[in-house]
Enzyme design. Structure first.
Site, PDB file in Angstrom:
ATOM      1  N   GLY A  53      57.400  -2.663  62.814  1.00 31.79           N
ATOM      2  CA  GLY A  53      56.463  -1.896  62.140  1.00 31.79           C
ATOM      3  C   GLY A  53      56.554  -0.297  62.751  1.00 31.79           C
ATOM      4  O   GLY A  53      55.644   0.340  62.287  1.00 31.79           O
ATOM      5  N   TRP A  55      58.322   2.319  61.931  1.00 34.24           N
ATOM      6  CA  TRP A  55      58.381   3.182  60.722  1.00 34.24           C
ATOM      7  C   TRP A  55      57.349   3.278  59.946  1.00 34.24           C
ATOM      8  O   TRP A  55      56.798   4.203  59.452  1.00 34.24           O
ATOM      9  CB  TRP A  55      59.851   2.897  59.860  1.00 34.24           C
ATOM     10  N   ASP A  80      59.175  -7.103  54.761  1.00 32.19           N
ATOM     11  CA  ASP A  80      60.098  -7.759  55.836  1.00 32.19           C
ATOM     12  C   ASP A  80      60.319  -9.335  55.606  1.00 32.19           C
ATOM     13  O   ASP A  80      59.115  -9.986  55.212  1.00 32.19           O
ATOM     14  CB  ASP A  80      59.846  -7.415  57.188  1.00 32.19           C
ATOM     15  N   ASP A  96      61.680 -10.890  50.824  1.00 33.95           N
ATOM     16  CA  ASP A  96      63.149 -10.629  50.858  1.00 33.95           C
ATOM     17  C   ASP A  96      63.322  -9.414  49.940  1.00 33.95           C
ATOM     18  O   ASP A  96      63.096  -9.552  48.628  1.00 33.95           O
ATOM     19  CB  ASP A  96      63.823 -11.970  50.245  1.00 33.95           C
ATOM     20  N   ASP A 121      65.272   0.425  57.081  1.00 35.58           N
ATOM     21  CA  ASP A 121      65.843   0.476  58.305  1.00 35.58           C
ATOM     22  C   ASP A 121      66.459  -0.791  58.485  1.00 35.58           C
ATOM     23  O   ASP A 121      66.689  -1.393  59.539  1.00 35.58           O
ATOM     24  CB  ASP A 121      64.988   0.712  59.454  1.00 35.58           C
ATOM     25  N   LYS A 161      69.466   2.844  56.310  1.00 34.95           N
ATOM     26  CA  LYS A 161      70.567   2.583  57.394  1.00 34.95           C
ATOM     27  C   LYS A 161      71.860   2.227  56.656  1.00 34.95           C
ATOM     28  O   LYS A 161      71.908   1.596  55.843  1.00 34.95           O
ATOM     29  CB  LYS A 161      69.983   1.419  58.218  1.00 34.95           C
TER      30      LYS A 161
HETATM   31  N1  SAM Z   1      62.164  -0.030  60.951  1.00 33.76           N
HETATM   32  C1  SAM Z   1      61.574  -1.183  61.754  1.00 33.76           C
HETATM   33  C2  SAM Z   1      60.755  -0.524  62.996  1.00 33.76           C
HETATM   34  O1  SAM Z   1      60.855   0.524  62.914  1.00 33.76           O
HETATM   35  O2  SAM Z   1      60.065  -1.472  63.460  1.00 33.76           O
HETATM   36  C3  SAM Z   1      62.794  -2.136  62.422  1.00 33.76           C
HETATM   37  C4  SAM Z   1      63.747  -2.747  61.774  1.00 33.76           C
HETATM   38  S1  SAM Z   1      64.748  -3.972  62.284  1.00 33.76           S
HETATM   39  C5  SAM Z   1      66.008  -2.891  62.786  1.00 33.76           C
HETATM   40  C6  SAM Z   1      65.384  -4.957  60.883  1.00 33.76           C
HETATM   41  C7  SAM Z   1      64.706  -5.617  59.926  1.00 33.76           C
HETATM   42  O3  SAM Z   1      65.257  -5.873  58.737  1.00 33.76           O
HETATM   43  C8  SAM Z   1      64.328  -7.154  60.617  1.00 33.76           C
HETATM   44  O4  SAM Z   1      63.061  -7.358  60.943  1.00 33.76           O
HETATM   45  C9  SAM Z   1      64.887  -8.003  59.529  1.00 33.76           C
HETATM   46  O5  SAM Z   1      63.793  -9.184  59.336  1.00 33.76           O
HETATM   47  C10 SAM Z   1      64.676  -7.084  58.205  1.00 33.76           C
HETATM   48  N2  SAM Z   1      65.557  -7.900  57.187  1.00 33.76           N
HETATM   49  C11 SAM Z   1      66.964  -8.142  57.134  1.00 33.76           C
HETATM   50  N3  SAM Z   1      67.195  -8.621  55.815  1.00 33.76           N
HETATM   51  C12 SAM Z   1      66.063  -8.689  55.288  1.00 33.76           C
HETATM   52  C13 SAM Z   1      65.753  -8.908  53.858  1.00 33.76           C
HETATM   53  N4  SAM Z   1      66.781  -9.441  52.972  1.00 33.76           N
HETATM   54  N5  SAM Z   1      64.413  -8.547  53.150  1.00 33.76           N
HETATM   55  C14 SAM Z   1      63.653  -8.135  54.096  1.00 33.76           C
HETATM   56  N6  SAM Z   1      63.879  -7.737  55.400  1.00 33.76           N
HETATM   57  C15 SAM Z   1      65.261  -7.975  55.841  1.00 33.76           C
END
Ligand code: SAM
Length: 289
Positions: A53, A55, A80, A96, A121, A161
């Site tokens: 969280g 961002w 997420d 998702d 991200d 990203k």
């Molecule tokens: N921006 C976040 C922060 O600042 O706290 C960090 C994000 S983290 C690098 C990547 C996130 O992408 C993970 O929490 C993962 O659960 C989520 N993610 C990956 N595939 C996803 C999907 N299909 N739908 C939703 N979230 C997804």
């Protein structure tokens, strides 16, 4: 934000804890903003792949800071797959981003309005097989773009990203269909050793008669000749390094001046907990080899 030995030394990891950000990634979005001024005039924002969280924390701070007096509070929706600890002023959806139902849920919170800014991200679990990781990351970015075409206001901004691999030009071409301005940016807090960067896509302008759908894949990333964009078809987008370039280097090790702090927001339910429980129950030794 786990406590691996690399993380413990990482300057942005430590600064995040000192300044109250849930993850060091906060600095990436802040540094992108320093270069692109992305929060100006934004009232509705969506944070895709938001957990834990940081961002969303940046969005909350910046959108409230920039809000004119007497304007209603900004709307921020965070999505997420994983559960996320509550954040004041942020609507959370555990869902998702590849699903139409998630897009519909987001839209329902905006009461018929569309978002001005969408950030993503998102990252899949990295396998270490570079081609595979790039491919999965590209698919996730395309899912984010797909959902974006359903919920972004024309003129809006999309930031995501990206892994700068060999097929990057295909992704740039897809993004250029929807955004006249696409820039690849590398914040100072993103490690040089990582192929991670962020596409900043501005002035959303969908093609005439474009009907958003979550069904069709936007890109067939088959590696055949027919999909290669070479010569005049090659798309080159500007690359910008952002953040204070004489500031902290995310690949450097700095001496620890203060006591190490605990993570601000430990994971609610870490994905590896099941594996630890199974190990304690001697499960893996029982599995036939
Ligand atoms: N921006 C976040 C922060 O600042 O706290 C960090 C994000 S983290 C690098 C990547 C996130 O992408 C993970 O929490 C993962 O659960 C989520 N993610 C990956 N595939 C996803 C999907 N299909 N739908 C939703 N979230 C997804």
């Amino acid at each position: 934000m786990g406590k691996s030995s690399k993380d413990k030394r990482d300057i942005y990891y430590r600064l995040a804890k000192e300044q109250g950000w849930r993850a060091r990634s906060a600095f990436k979005l802040l540094q992108i903003d320093e270069e692109f001024n992305i929060f100006k005039g934004i009232q509705r924002a969506v944070d895709l792949c938001a957990a834990p969280g940081s961002w969303s924390q940046v969005l909350t701070k910046k959108l409230n800071e920039n809000r004119p007096k007497d304007a209603p509070p900004p709307k921020i929706v965070a999505v997420d797959l994983q559960a996320m600890a509550p954040l004041e002023g942020v609507i959370q959806i555990q869902g998702d981003i590849t699903k139409l139902s998630t897009a519909e849920q987001i839209i329902s919170y905006f009461e018929g309005e569309l978002a001005d800014l969408i950030v993503c991200d998102g990252a899949p679990d990295v396998t270490g097989l570079h081609d595979m990781d790039e491919y999965i990351q590209a698919q996730l970015l395309l899912s984010a773009l797909n959902i974006t075409t359903n919920i972004l206001h024309p003129g809006g901004t999309f930031i995501a990203k990206i892994f700068r691999g060999k097929d990057i030009t295909l992704l740039y071409s897809q993004l250029k269909i929807f955004f006249p301005i696409v820039t690849c940016s590398k914040p100072r807090s993103s490690r040089n050793s990582s192929i991670e960067a962020f596409v900043v896509c501005q002035n959303y302008t969908p093609p005439k008669d474009y009907v958003p759908t979550m069904i069709n894949p936007l890109l067939d990333l088959s590696y055949g000749k027919q999909n290669e964009l070479l010569g005049p078809n090659r798309v080159i987008v500007p690359f910008i390094a952002c953040g204070d370039l004489s500031g902290f280097d995310s690949d450097m090790t700095y001496p620890l001046e203060k006591k190490s702090l605990d993570p601000l927001q430990p994971p609610i339910s870490a994905p590896y907990l099941t594996a630890i429980t199974l190990k304690q129950q001697n499960f893996y030794n029982k599995v036939p080899q």
